[in-house]
Design a protein around this motif. Structure first.
Motif, mmCIF file in Angstrom:
data_model
loop_
_atom_site.group_PDB
_atom_site.id
_atom_site.type_symbol
_atom_site.label_atom_id
_atom_site.label_comp_id
_atom_site.label_asym_id
_atom_site.label_seq_id
_atom_site.Cartn_x
_atom_site.Cartn_y
_atom_site.Cartn_z
ATOM 1 N N ASP A 83 0.878 -1.164 0.000
ATOM 2 C CA ASP A 83 0.000 0.000 0.000
ATOM 3 C C ASP A 83 0.916 1.214 0.000
ATOM 4 O O ASP A 83 1.771 1.347 0.886
ATOM 5 C CB ASP A 83 -0.875 -0.012 1.255
ATOM 6 C CG ASP A 83 -1.784 1.193 1.373
ATOM 7 O OD1 ASP A 83 -1.668 2.138 0.561
ATOM 8 O OD2 ASP A 83 -2.618 1.199 2.288
ATOM 9 N N LEU A 85 0.625 4.132 0.937
ATOM 10 C CA LEU A 85 0.547 4.994 2.116
ATOM 11 C C LEU A 85 0.824 4.250 3.414
ATOM 12 O O LEU A 85 0.758 4.840 4.493
ATOM 13 C CB LEU A 85 -0.826 5.656 2.202
ATOM 14 C CG LEU A 85 -1.137 6.672 1.116
ATOM 15 C CD1 LEU A 85 -2.541 7.221 1.302
ATOM 16 C CD2 LEU A 85 -0.123 7.800 1.112
ATOM 17 N N GLU A 86 1.154 2.980 3.338
ATOM 18 C CA GLU A 86 1.302 2.175 4.547
ATOM 19 C C GLU A 86 2.345 2.754 5.509
ATOM 20 O O GLU A 86 2.094 2.870 6.706
ATOM 21 C CB GLU A 86 1.681 0.741 4.183
ATOM 22 C CG GLU A 86 1.794 -0.158 5.387
ATOM 23 C CD GLU A 86 2.078 -1.597 4.998
ATOM 24 O OE1 GLU A 86 2.204 -2.410 5.917
ATOM 25 O OE2 GLU A 86 2.172 -1.908 3.801
ATOM 26 N N VAL A 88 3.488 5.800 5.745
ATOM 27 C CA VAL A 88 3.013 7.087 6.270
ATOM 28 C C VAL A 88 1.963 6.843 7.349
ATOM 29 O O VAL A 88 1.965 7.513 8.387
ATOM 30 C CB VAL A 88 2.449 7.971 5.133
ATOM 31 C CG1 VAL A 88 1.829 9.246 5.684
ATOM 32 C CG2 VAL A 88 3.540 8.295 4.117
ATOM 33 N N GLN A 89 1.092 5.863 7.136
ATOM 34 C CA GLN A 89 0.084 5.528 8.139
ATOM 35 C C GLN A 89 0.741 5.011 9.411
ATOM 36 O O GLN A 89 0.306 5.344 10.518
ATOM 37 C CB GLN A 89 -0.899 4.499 7.581
ATOM 38 C CG GLN A 89 -1.793 5.084 6.508
ATOM 39 C CD GLN A 89 -2.539 4.037 5.713
ATOM 40 O OE1 GLN A 89 -2.158 2.869 5.667
ATOM 41 N NE2 GLN A 89 -3.610 4.458 5.055
ATOM 42 N N ALA A 123 3.962 16.103 1.503
ATOM 43 C CA ALA A 123 2.725 15.313 1.554
ATOM 44 C C ALA A 123 1.786 15.869 2.630
ATOM 45 O O ALA A 123 0.567 15.928 2.427
ATOM 46 C CB ALA A 123 3.035 13.845 1.826
ATOM 47 N N ALA A 127 -1.914 17.253 2.036
ATOM 48 C CA ALA A 127 -3.060 16.747 2.803
ATOM 49 C C ALA A 127 -3.831 17.893 3.436
ATOM 50 O O ALA A 127 -5.070 17.904 3.429
ATOM 51 C CB ALA A 127 -2.589 15.755 3.873
#
Length: 182
Positions: A83, A85-86, A88-89, A123, A127
């Motif tokens: 993923d 965005l993994e 970043v999550q 980023a 956002a």
């Protein structure tokens, strides 16, 4: 949790490590991917529970490596099901727990390069800039401000404020377009 509800990855503590806050499934997954191996001396110092945990993590790691290799050989363009965005999550999740993880920022500073920080900062700015549009689209799609606030991590009053401001901007844009046509 009942049997029909899938667990959401990363939101519930799932394992503990002596002296630290509980690990989430995201942390366990990251540990597996790091290919972290304990030395024989480190393994001898572990409690039975810690030893079992390390053995399980090793088995999961081996299985994951074999699965990824087989999928890559079969031509899978994304054999790890990554993923984008993994990571970043994971950073966001750990930062939210920073009161329980006093060494997290030091660990993160060791992991990130200057270019990584630049990318994350840009980023974050993106956002922040897109947040009002995402809120508007969610509201237009039928979500209530309370639901939007819970999902996006803002207060309900902030969501209402964003909706008012975006609607005002839309109304002004319509007035401007109508005035230009006359």
């Amino acid at each position: 949790m009942n049997d029909k509800q899938p667990a959401e990855q990363g939101d519930k503590p799932t394992a503990t490590h002596s002296g630290e806050a509980p690990w989430t499934s995201g942390e366990i997954d990251r540990r597996v991917r790091r290919n972290r191996r304990l030395s024989d001396a480190e393994m001898r110092r572990l409690s039975d529970a810690d030893m079992l945990r390390e053995q399980i993590l090793t088995l999961i790691e081996e299985h994951e490596r074999k699965t990824v290799a087989a999928r890559a050989l079969a031509g899978d363009p994304n054999p790890t099901d990554a993923d984008p965005l993994e990571y970043v999550q994971e950073i966001a999740e750990h930062y939210a727990q920073r009161d329980h993880r006093p060494t997290y920022l030091d660990q993160l500073a060791d992991e990130l390069t200057l270019d990584d920080v630049r990318t994350l900062r840009l980023a974050g700015e993106a956002a922040q800039a897109v947040t009002p549009r995402v809120i508007m689209r969610a509201a237009e799609g039928g979500k209530q401000p309370r639901e939007i606030a819970a999902e996006i991590g803002l207060t309900e009053s902030r969501v209402y404020g964003v909706l008012r401001e975006e609607r005002r901007k839309g109304h002004e844009a319509e007035q401007g377009a109508t005035g230009d046509q006359q």
